[in-house]
Design an enzyme around this catalytic site. Structure first.
Site, PDB file in Angstrom:
ATOM      1  N   ASN A   1       1.262   3.504  -2.987  1.00 32.39           N
ATOM      2  CA  ASN A   1       2.313   3.727  -4.039  1.00 32.39           C
ATOM      3  C   ASN A   1       1.068   5.275  -4.685  1.00 32.39           C
ATOM      4  OD1 ASN A   1       2.744   1.304  -4.209  1.00 32.39           O
ATOM      5  ND2 ASN A   1       1.732   0.562  -6.199  1.00 32.39           N
TER       6      ASN A   1
ATOM      7  N   HIS B   1       2.733   3.237  -9.278  1.00 28.94           N
ATOM      8  CA  HIS B   1       2.795   2.117 -10.162  1.00 28.94           C
ATOM      9  C   HIS B   1       3.575   0.898 -10.051  1.00 28.94           C
ATOM     10  CE1 HIS B   1      -1.145   2.026  -7.255  1.00 28.94           C
ATOM     11  NE2 HIS B   1      -1.480   2.311  -8.856  1.00 28.94           N
TER      12      HIS B   1
ATOM     13  N   ASP C   1       0.572  -1.151   0.148  1.00 27.77           N
ATOM     14  CA  ASP C   1       0.315   0.011  -0.163  1.00 27.77           C
ATOM     15  C   ASP C   1       1.040   1.812  -0.291  1.00 27.77           C
ATOM     16  OD1 ASP C   1      -2.326   1.565   0.191  1.00 27.77           O
ATOM     17  OD2 ASP C   1      -2.663   0.843   1.947  1.00 27.77           O
TER      18      ASP C   1
ATOM     19  N   ARG D   1      -5.050  -2.731   7.747  1.00 27.52           N
ATOM     20  CA  ARG D   1      -6.930  -3.348   7.989  1.00 27.52           C
ATOM     21  C   ARG D   1      -6.127  -4.281   7.041  1.00 27.52           C
ATOM     22  NH1 ARG D   1      -8.348   1.280   5.677  1.00 27.52           N
ATOM     23  NH2 ARG D   1      -7.667   1.373   4.007  1.00 27.52           N
TER      24      ARG D   1
ATOM     25  N   THR E   1     -10.191  -7.984  -5.857  1.00 22.88           N
ATOM     26  CA  THR E   1     -11.850  -7.698  -6.237  1.00 22.88           C
ATOM     27  C   THR E   1     -12.685  -5.853  -6.697  1.00 22.88           C
ATOM     28  OG1 THR E   1     -12.535  -8.659  -4.220  1.00 22.88           O
ATOM     29  CG2 THR E   1     -11.690 -10.002  -6.603  1.00 22.88           C
TER      30      THR E   1
ATOM     31  N   ASN F   1     -10.748  -3.225  -6.123  1.00 24.75           N
ATOM     32  CA  ASN F   1      -9.951  -2.994  -7.454  1.00 24.75           C
ATOM     33  C   ASN F   1     -10.908  -1.787  -8.284  1.00 24.75           C
ATOM     34  OD1 ASN F   1      -6.663  -3.085  -6.122  1.00 24.75           O
ATOM     35  ND2 ASN F   1      -8.686  -1.603  -4.800  1.00 24.75           N
TER      36      ASN F   1
HETATM   37  C1  FPP Z   1      -2.021   0.296  -3.425  1.00 23.19           C
HETATM   38  O1  FPP Z   1      -1.703   1.651  -2.943  1.00 23.19           O
HETATM   39  C2  FPP Z   1      -1.130  -0.751  -4.777  1.00 23.19           C
HETATM   40  C3  FPP Z   1      -1.477  -1.412  -5.206  1.00 23.19           C
HETATM   41  C4  FPP Z   1      -3.041  -1.316  -5.524  1.00 23.19           C
HETATM   42  C5  FPP Z   1      -1.383  -2.098  -6.480  1.00 23.19           C
HETATM   43  C6  FPP Z   1      -0.157  -2.363  -6.404  1.00 23.19           C
HETATM   44  C7  FPP Z   1       0.507  -2.622  -7.976  1.00 23.19           C
HETATM   45  C8  FPP Z   1       1.807  -2.922  -7.402  1.00 23.19           C
HETATM   46  C9  FPP Z   1       2.716  -2.560  -5.971  1.00 23.19           C
HETATM   47  C10 FPP Z   1       2.721  -2.876  -8.727  1.00 23.19           C
HETATM   48  C11 FPP Z   1       3.021  -4.124  -8.772  1.00 23.19           C
HETATM   49  C12 FPP Z   1       2.822  -5.169 -10.119  1.00 23.19           C
HETATM   50  C13 FPP Z   1       3.206  -5.857 -10.885  1.00 23.19           C
HETATM   51  C14 FPP Z   1       3.567  -5.898 -11.839  1.00 23.19           C
HETATM   52  C15 FPP Z   1       3.513  -6.871 -10.016  1.00 23.19           C
HETATM   53  P1  FPP Z   1      -2.512   2.004  -3.519  1.00 23.19           P
HETATM   54  O2  FPP Z   1      -2.636   3.395  -4.851  1.00 23.19           O
HETATM   55  O3  FPP Z   1      -3.828   2.179  -2.852  1.00 23.19           O
HETATM   56  O4  FPP Z   1      -1.854   3.683  -2.206  1.00 23.19           O
HETATM   57  P2  FPP Z   1      -2.415   5.031  -2.266  1.00 23.19           P
HETATM   58  O5  FPP Z   1      -3.560   4.346  -0.481  1.00 23.19           O
HETATM   59  O6  FPP Z   1      -0.814   5.740  -1.532  1.00 23.19           O
HETATM   60  O7  FPP Z   1      -3.938   5.844  -2.492  1.00 23.19           O
END
Ligand code: FPP
Length: 228
Positions: free
Chosen positions: A15, A30, A13, A181, A59, A61
């Site tokens: 990104n 990402h 989490d 969570r 599911t 996202n």
């Molecule tokens: C959650 O951070 C992250 C994700 C929903 C995507 C996770 C994917 C990767 C780390 C890329 C992996 C790639 C491959 C090809 C395996 P968020 O976007 O919810 O972050 P935030 O809570 O700060 O908004």
């Protein structure tokens, strides 16, 4: 040894927050998250962790903006397959966890090829949770048992119809970026797992963090409902 860390699960989490803090689009977070994942895989191999399950796309996202969903699907289609050489050099066997329903055909093709071309690697198994949800995993299993005529189920039967029943239950589930969570991750297999929450945003993770995680886990006492 009771508290050997065999299977580590990660909710990657933060990104989006990482990108926002740098004035970049969420998608840049990402891409950086994928780079962090490669370092984490190396760290996991150094720590002799045998199974690493990473939550790539839930599911739920699909509710995100279309552009972000499209970007993530493109990552699963192009980038994962592009890492095949790295996976083979490191000895990473890739497996998929989650529903194939709704995933673009091209992504499925690339992911299946990645699984096929890494299947003989035995240093670590990387389980990619893509279009994965704990409710969906349990529901799909129970429905398949119903289709086969079962009138009553057991926990073992439910687990036997999961995507990868040969992979042992997760020992330690960790989450980056501070939130505490489970977000529908490994609901069934987390019954007796340990949990760890870390403030660092996912794109800033590296090998060192996995050394810290391993040390944290070794301090835990697993009792599985019994007495030590
Ligand atoms: C959650 O951070 C992250 C994700 C929903 C995507 C996770 C994917 C990767 C780390 C890329 C992996 C790639 C491959 C090809 C395996 P968020 O976007 O919810 O972050 P935030 O809570 O700060 O908004």
């Amino acid at each position: 040894m009771d508290n050997e860390l065999i299977h580590l699960g990660i909710i990657m989490d933060g990104n989006g927050r990482w990108a926002k803090a740098k004035g970049l689009p969420r998608t840049a977070g990402h891409l950086e998250g994928l780079k962090a994942l490669k370092k984490v895989i190396r760290g996991a191999i150094e720590e002799d962790i045998k199974y690493l399950t990473v939550y790539c796309f839930s599911t739920e996202n699909w509710k995100r903006p279309q552009e972000e969903v499209k970007y993530l699907m493109a990552l699963f289609t192009n980038k994962i397959y592009g890492e095949i050489r790295t996976f083979n050099d490191l000895g990473v066997c890739v497996r998929l966890l989650g529903s194939r329903n709704g995933l673009p055909e091209k992504a499925l093709e690339a992911l299946d090829r990645t699984v096929e071309e890494t299947k003989n690697n035995d240093k670590i198994t990387l389980q990619l949770a893509i279009n994965y949800g704990g409710y969906d995993e349990i529901t799909r299993s129970v429905n398949s048992l119903i289709r086969d005529g079962y009138k009553e189920v057991t926990a073992e039967l439910i687990r036997s119809r999961f995507d990868n029943p040969d992979i042992p239950a997760v020992d330690f589930i960790i989450r980056s970026a501070g939130e505490q969570r489970l977000s529908n991750f490994l609901l069934f297999d987390s019954g007796y797992s340990e949990f760890g929450f870390y403030d660092r945003l996912w794109p800033d993770w590296d090998e060192e963090m996995i050394h810290t995680v391993k040390q944290d886990y070794l301090k835990r006492t697993r009792k599985f409902g019994g007495l030590v």
